[in-house]
Design a protein around this motif. Structure first.
Motif, PDB file in Angstrom:
ATOM      1  N   GLY A 107       0.796  -1.223   0.000  1.00  0.00           N
ATOM      2  CA  GLY A 107       0.000   0.000   0.000  1.00  0.00           C
ATOM      3  C   GLY A 107       0.823   1.266   0.000  1.00  0.00           C
ATOM      4  O   GLY A 107       0.295   2.367  -0.237  1.00  0.00           O
ATOM      5  N   ASN A 108       2.151   1.146   0.251  1.00  0.00           N
ATOM      6  CA  ASN A 108       3.023   2.321   0.227  1.00  0.00           C
ATOM      7  C   ASN A 108       3.324   2.784  -1.196  1.00  0.00           C
ATOM      8  O   ASN A 108       3.834   3.893  -1.393  1.00  0.00           O
ATOM      9  N   LEU A 109       3.013   1.937  -2.183  1.00  0.00           N
ATOM     10  CA  LEU A 109       3.314   2.280  -3.573  1.00  0.00           C
ATOM     11  C   LEU A 109       2.203   3.163  -4.142  1.00  0.00           C
ATOM     12  O   LEU A 109       1.572   2.845  -5.149  1.00  0.00           O
ATOM     13  N   LYS A 110       2.002   4.277  -3.505  1.00  0.00           N
ATOM     14  CA  LYS A 110       0.887   5.160  -3.858  1.00  0.00           C
ATOM     15  C   LYS A 110       1.071   5.868  -5.193  1.00  0.00           C
ATOM     16  O   LYS A 110       0.120   6.422  -5.739  1.00  0.00           O
ATOM     17  N   ASN A 111       2.306   5.885  -5.712  1.00  0.00           N
ATOM     18  CA  ASN A 111       2.576   6.590  -6.965  1.00  0.00           C
ATOM     19  C   ASN A 111       2.845   5.644  -8.128  1.00  0.00           C
ATOM     20  O   ASN A 111       3.176   6.089  -9.224  1.00  0.00           O
ATOM     21  N   LEU A 112       2.696   4.352  -7.896  1.00  0.00           N
ATOM     22  CA  LEU A 112       3.074   3.358  -8.896  1.00  0.00           C
ATOM     23  C   LEU A 112       2.084   3.327 -10.046  1.00  0.00           C
ATOM     24  O   LEU A 112       0.871   3.368  -9.846  1.00  0.00           O
ATOM     25  N   GLY A 113       2.624   3.204 -11.268  1.00  0.00           N
ATOM     26  CA  GLY A 113       1.777   3.137 -12.444  1.00  0.00           C
ATOM     27  C   GLY A 113       1.456   1.728 -12.883  1.00  0.00           C
ATOM     28  O   GLY A 113       0.381   1.474 -13.425  1.00  0.00           O
ATOM     29  N   ALA A 114       2.389   0.777 -12.677  1.00  0.00           N
ATOM     30  CA  ALA A 114       2.173  -0.603 -13.112  1.00  0.00           C
ATOM     31  C   ALA A 114       2.815  -1.552 -12.120  1.00  0.00           C
ATOM     32  O   ALA A 114       3.956  -1.347 -11.701  1.00  0.00           O
ATOM     33  N   LEU A 115       2.080  -2.618 -11.778  1.00  0.00           N
ATOM     34  CA  LEU A 115       2.575  -3.656 -10.863  1.00  0.00           C
ATOM     35  C   LEU A 115       2.327  -5.011 -11.499  1.00  0.00           C
ATOM     36  O   LEU A 115       1.187  -5.337 -11.858  1.00  0.00           O
ATOM     37  N   ASP A 116       3.388  -5.807 -11.631  1.00  0.00           N
ATOM     38  CA  ASP A 116       3.277  -7.133 -12.237  1.00  0.00           C
ATOM     39  C   ASP A 116       3.965  -8.149 -11.339  1.00  0.00           C
ATOM     40  O   ASP A 116       5.188  -8.138 -11.193  1.00  0.00           O
ATOM     41  N   VAL A 117       3.164  -9.012 -10.712  1.00  0.00           N
ATOM     42  CA  VAL A 117       3.699 -10.106  -9.885  1.00  0.00           C
ATOM     43  C   VAL A 117       3.205 -11.439 -10.435  1.00  0.00           C
ATOM     44  O   VAL A 117       3.162 -12.434  -9.712  1.00  0.00           O
ATOM     45  N   SER A 118       2.851 -11.478 -11.690  1.00  0.00           N
ATOM     46  CA  SER A 118       2.273 -12.667 -12.293  1.00  0.00           C
ATOM     47  C   SER A 118       3.285 -13.797 -12.403  1.00  0.00           C
ATOM     48  O   SER A 118       4.501 -13.592 -12.314  1.00  0.00           O
ATOM     49  N   ASP A 119       2.749 -15.019 -12.599  1.00  0.00           N
ATOM     50  CA  ASP A 119       3.559 -16.214 -12.822  1.00  0.00           C
ATOM     51  C   ASP A 119       4.572 -16.431 -11.711  1.00  0.00           C
ATOM     52  O   ASP A 119       5.777 -16.550 -11.953  1.00  0.00           O
ATOM     53  N   ASN A 120       4.085 -16.450 -10.494  1.00  0.00           N
ATOM     54  CA  ASN A 120       4.882 -16.808  -9.337  1.00  0.00           C
ATOM     55  C   ASN A 120       4.114 -17.863  -8.541  1.00  0.00           C
ATOM     56  O   ASN A 120       3.254 -18.566  -9.101  1.00  0.00           O
ATOM     57  N   MET A 121       4.409 -17.978  -7.269  1.00  0.00           N
ATOM     58  CA  MET A 121       3.702 -18.927  -6.406  1.00  0.00           C
ATOM     59  C   MET A 121       3.160 -18.216  -5.172  1.00  0.00           C
ATOM     60  O   MET A 121       3.149 -18.758  -4.070  1.00  0.00           O
ATOM     61  N   LEU A 122       2.698 -16.987  -5.363  1.00  0.00           N
ATOM     62  CA  LEU A 122       2.162 -16.207  -4.260  1.00  0.00           C
ATOM     63  C   LEU A 122       0.834 -16.798  -3.795  1.00  0.00           C
ATOM     64  O   LEU A 122       0.035 -17.283  -4.603  1.00  0.00           O
ATOM     65  N   SER A 123       0.598 -16.757  -2.501  1.00  0.00           N
ATOM     66  CA  SER A 123      -0.625 -17.309  -1.931  1.00  0.00           C
ATOM     67  C   SER A 123      -1.262 -16.288  -0.996  1.00  0.00           C
ATOM     68  O   SER A 123      -0.801 -15.161  -0.861  1.00  0.00           O
ATOM     69  N   GLY A 124      -2.348 -16.730  -0.340  1.00  0.00           N
ATOM     70  CA  GLY A 124      -3.046 -15.833   0.567  1.00  0.00           C
ATOM     71  C   GLY A 124      -3.982 -14.901  -0.174  1.00  0.00           C
ATOM     72  O   GLY A 124      -4.176 -14.995  -1.392  1.00  0.00           O
ATOM     73  N   GLU A 125      -4.570 -14.006   0.567  1.00  0.00           N
ATOM     74  CA  GLU A 125      -5.529 -13.073  -0.010  1.00  0.00           C
ATOM     75  C   GLU A 125      -4.839 -11.824  -0.554  1.00  0.00           C
ATOM     76  O   GLU A 125      -3.721 -11.497  -0.160  1.00  0.00           O
ATOM     77  N   ILE A 126      -5.523 -11.156  -1.462  1.00  0.00           N
ATOM     78  CA  ILE A 126      -5.030  -9.871  -1.957  1.00  0.00           C
ATOM     79  C   ILE A 126      -5.145  -8.869  -0.812  1.00  0.00           C
ATOM     80  O   ILE A 126      -6.237  -8.672  -0.266  1.00  0.00           O
ATOM     81  N   PRO A 127      -4.033  -8.237  -0.413  1.00  0.00           N
ATOM     82  CA  PRO A 127      -4.107  -7.337   0.739  1.00  0.00           C
ATOM     83  C   PRO A 127      -4.991  -6.127   0.463  1.00  0.00           C
ATOM     84  O   PRO A 127      -4.888  -5.510  -0.608  1.00  0.00           O
ATOM     85  N   PRO A 128      -5.863  -5.770   1.393  1.00  0.00           N
ATOM     86  CA  PRO A 128      -6.716  -4.586   1.204  1.00  0.00           C
ATOM     87  C   PRO A 128      -5.930  -3.308   0.979  1.00  0.00           C
ATOM     88  O   PRO A 128      -6.417  -2.380   0.339  1.00  0.00           O
ATOM     89  N   SER A 129      -4.683  -3.273   1.485  1.00  0.00           N
ATOM     90  CA  SER A 129      -3.867  -2.062   1.333  1.00  0.00           C
ATOM     91  C   SER A 129      -3.555  -1.757  -0.119  1.00  0.00           C
ATOM     92  O   SER A 129      -3.168  -0.631  -0.454  1.00  0.00           O
ATOM     93  N   LEU A 130      -3.727  -2.757  -1.013  1.00  0.00           N
ATOM     94  CA  LEU A 130      -3.468  -2.515  -2.431  1.00  0.00           C
ATOM     95  C   LEU A 130      -4.362  -1.405  -2.964  1.00  0.00           C
ATOM     96  O   LEU A 130      -4.026  -0.727  -3.937  1.00  0.00           O
TER      97      LEU A 130
END
Length: 763
Positions: free
Chosen positions: A520-543
């Motif tokens: 959630g600190n990435l308040k100025n980010l234009g693009a985020l790509d974390v695809s094709d990994n093995m991330l689990s859990g829920e999408i954090p609300p801070s996003l």
């Protein structure tokens, strides 16, 4: 996301010696004759008219222009001692606005007119052609429009003519060829058209000619070769075509030659370095030149700037061993080199070029091993070798390039590890090593690069975890670690870099664990790509705090849970891909409000009725396949129709389901127990009088049944069936042990079973 860094020459106003006027001094006006004043009246009236055409004088420089003092003492006015006539009007850089009065043409003794660096507009008055004594005309950096008046050609004594950085149109007046004393002719940064007059070959005194950033076409006239005193010529940023006339290379006095950004073609003469021995600047970029770099270039021993980007040069780069003053070498985007190991040998000939600051050889065919001696160029600030076939490893000597600000080595065949010594390059702002064969881990020393704004390490064979020390690169704007073999979790320090504003790409790795809440600190980010990994859990609300996101890619992970409602804040999102995860729940309505260009929710476990508004109207940009519990939507999505009765039951909130179950359960228990108790009394011969139902109600209460079974505790449970449970209890009023059956009326068939049992008890 890829881009090339290219550097272009720019010819602006050169630094010249201050103009001096021998024998001219500000006169003393202790005694001015009446007859002389009469002769000066024309000059004074011209100045008064000039002032009336000035609409804004924010610095008050014309405040002194009044009758309280002689006009020769007015600010910016210089008069000759002998005739008390105005010889100089110097009002440059005073933020004056308005336009030039035609009455300036009446200042017949004027030698200098400097109105540069103001905000003057409208046309250059043709009356300036009356100033036959004028030597220096400076009108540059204003907003003047119209054409260059050909009448100025009558200023036969003109030495300097500077009208650059205006809005002038039309052609270069051919009449200027009569200005035999003209030494400096600056017309760059206007909107001039036409061609270079062939008659300009008559300007035999011309030393500096700058016409860059216009729309001048045609060819370079061969008569230019007659300008034997020419030292600087800048024609870049026009529409010139054809080849450079051979006569030009006979001007041995040339110091600077800039013809970049045109449509010129042909080859460079092999004797270029011999015929132009005084050359210091050579700008040839963005044309269609072919052939090789002349081997005689090393004879131009004064050469400091050599740029021939985006041409079609071929062959090897010749030795440059005599160019010891070279500070800028850029040959970007040609066909130089042949992929051989000797392609970069010419760099060894530059070891004595101790002033070399920029070395750009990117986007060519250079092969060979990454030079070990690269660390000897200690003054380098920019090193561009990307887009070649360079192999080998990055030498440890790279640590000597302490002034390096940009290093781009991407798209080569470089192998080995990233030297930890790179962490010593404190000035480094851009590091691009992607698309190579680098292996090993990302050195934690990169965290020392606090000036770093761009870090590209993607498409390599890097392993290990992402060092948390990258969180110290507090000025980082863009980060690419994609398509490696990185493992472990995403460091919370990395996603705490609030300066990240362009993109962060961690895709196609082996990263696991949760996406940190600190994202959630990435308040100025234009693009985020974390695809094709093995991330689990829920999408954090801070996003949802990343309100500037336009691209969000999280596909091909193991994310679960429902989409957090906080994502409704991502109103600028354009591309959203959450496909191939384990996401559940209904699609939130706020997705309809997003101006999405692409939405992929396929292969998850979303349920309920498909949304119909916004992007969901356009099936060509929406994908929801592989969600077997979705229904409805536009026909193009080919989802099954919704069964609204069942779907209504399925959409009941969990709390509502519990409330309904409890209510029906209590009613069922009360009804059943009442029946059981009545039947039991009947068998005992103590049945109440059915005509008086109040007796039954008084003798049986729910509280007494709860008390009889200790709140229907498991200790009193004696059996379970398909439709309910049986408890043992003692009725306090009678002291009798009874069996109490509790039916679950929500189960299908429970009601029929209850009726059947009652019918059996009546018999």
């Amino acid at each position: 996301m890829t881009s090339r860094v290219v550097f272009w020459p720019f010819f602006g106003i050169y630094t010249f010696l201050l103009l001096s006027f021998p024998g001219l001094q500000v006169p003393c006006f202790s005694a001015v004759a009446t007859s002389r004043i009469a002769k000066n009246e024309t000059d004074q009236l011209a100045l008064v008219e000039f002032k009336t055409h000035i609409t804004n004088d924010p610095l008050g420089v014309l405040r002194s222009w009044n009758n309280s003092i002689h006009f020769c003492q007015w600010h910016g006015v210089l008069c000759g001692r002998r005739h008390q006539r105005i010889i100089a009007l110097d009002l440059g850089s005073y933020k004056l606005a308005g336009y030039i009065s035609p009455h300036v043409g009446n200042l017949s003794f004027l030698r200098l007119l400097d109105l540069s660096n103001n905000s003057l507009s409208q046309e250059i008055p043709p009356e300036l052609g009356n100033l036959s004594r004028l030597k220096y005309l400076y009108l540059h950096n204003n907003s003047l429009s119209g054409e260059i008046p050909s009448n100025v050609s009558f200023c036969f004594n003109l030495v300097h003519f500077l009208v650059n950085w205006n809005r002038l149109v039309g052609k270069i007046p051919a009449e200027f060829a009569t200005l035999s004393k003209l030494e400096m002719f600056f017309i760059h940064a206007n909107n001039l058209t036409g061609g270079i007059p062939t008659t300009f070959g008559n300007l035999t005194s011309l030393q500096r000619f700058s016409a860059t950033q216009n729309f001048i076409g045609g060819s370079i006239p061969a008569t230019i070769g007659k300008l034997a005193n020419l030292t600087h010529i800048a024609l870049s940023g026009n529409r010139l075509s054809g080849s450079i006339p051979p006569s030009f290379f006979n001007i041995s006095s040339i110091i600077a030659f800039d013809i970049a950004y045109n449509q010129l073609e042909g080859t460079l003469p092999s004797n270029l370095g011999i015929n132009l021995p005084n050359l210091e600047t050579l700008g040839l970029s963005v044309n269609q030149f072919t052939g090789s770099i002349p081997f005689t270039i090393s004879n131009a021993t004064n050469l400091e700037y050599l740029a021939s980007n985006y041409n079609k040069h071929t062959g090897p780069v010749p030795t440059l061993e005599r160019l010891n003053r070279l500070g800028f070498l850029s040959l970007t985007s040609n066909h130089l080199g042949s992929g051989r190991t000797s392609d970069l040998d010419f760099l060894r000939s530059l070891l004595n070029a101790t002033y070399l600051e920029i070395l750009a050889l990117n986007d060519n065919n250079f092969g060979g091993i990454f030079p070990e001696f690269i660390g000897n160029f200690t003054r380098l600030t920019i090193l561009l070798l990307d887009g070649n076939r360079i192999s080998g490893s990055i030498p440890n000597g790279i640590q000597n390039l302490v002034n390096l600000e940009i290093m781009e080595l991407w798209e080569n065949q470089i192998s080995g590890g990233i030297p930890p010594e790179i962490g010593h390059l404190q000035q480094l702002g851009r590091l691009r090593l992607s698309r190579n064969r680098l292996s090993g881990s990302i050195p934690s020393s990169l965290g020392n690069l606090t000036s770093l704004t761009s870090l590209y390490l993607g498409q390599n064979n890097l392993q290990g975890s992402i060092p948390s020390s990258l969180g110290l690169c507090e000025n980082l704007l863009e980060l690419d670690l994609s398509q490696n073999n990185l493992s472990g979790t995403i460091p919370k320090e990395l996603v705490s870099l609030s300066a990240l504003s362009i993109f962060m790409n961690l895709s196609h790795n082996l990263l696991n664990g949760y996406l940190p809440e600190e994202v959630g600190n990435l308040k100025n980010l234009g693009a985020l790509d974390v695809s094709d990994n093995m991330l689990s859990g829920e999408i954090p609300p801070s996003l949802g705090s990343c309100v500037t996101l336009e691209i969000l890619r999280m596909q091909r992970n193991f994310l679960s849970g429902e989409l957090p409602s906080s994502l409704r804040s991502l109103k600028g999102i354009r591309i959203l891909d959450l496909s191939r995860n384990n996401l559940t729940g209904q699609l939130p309505k706020f997705l309809e409000q997003f101006d999405l260009q692409y939405l992929n929710l396929s292969f998850n476990d979303f349920d309920g009725e498909m949304l119909l508004q916004g992007v969901f109207k356009n099936a060509s940009v929406v994908s929801v396949e592989g969600n077997s519990r979705l229904c409805g939507g536009v026909p193009e999505l080919q989802l099954p129709p919704c069964k609204f009765q069942n779907s209504t039951k399925e959409r009941l909130a969990p709390k509502l389901k519990i409330i309904i179950s409890v209510v029906f359960g209590v009613l069922g228990v009360t009804t059943l127990l009442s029946t059981v108790y009545f039947c039991w009394l009947r068998k005992k011969g103590k049945g109440p009088d059915l005509s008086n139902s109040e007796n039954l109600t008084l003798r049986l209460s729910y509280q007494s049944l709860v008390a009889a079974t200790d709140g229907f505790s498991s200790a009193h449970l004696i059996g379970e069936g398909s439709f309910g449970s049986v408890y043992k209890g003692v009725i306090d009023e009678l002291g009798t042990t009874v069996a109490i059956k509790v039916l679950n009326l929500l189960r299908r068939g429970a009601s029929k079973s209850f009726a059947a049992e009652c019918e059996a008890l009546r018999k």
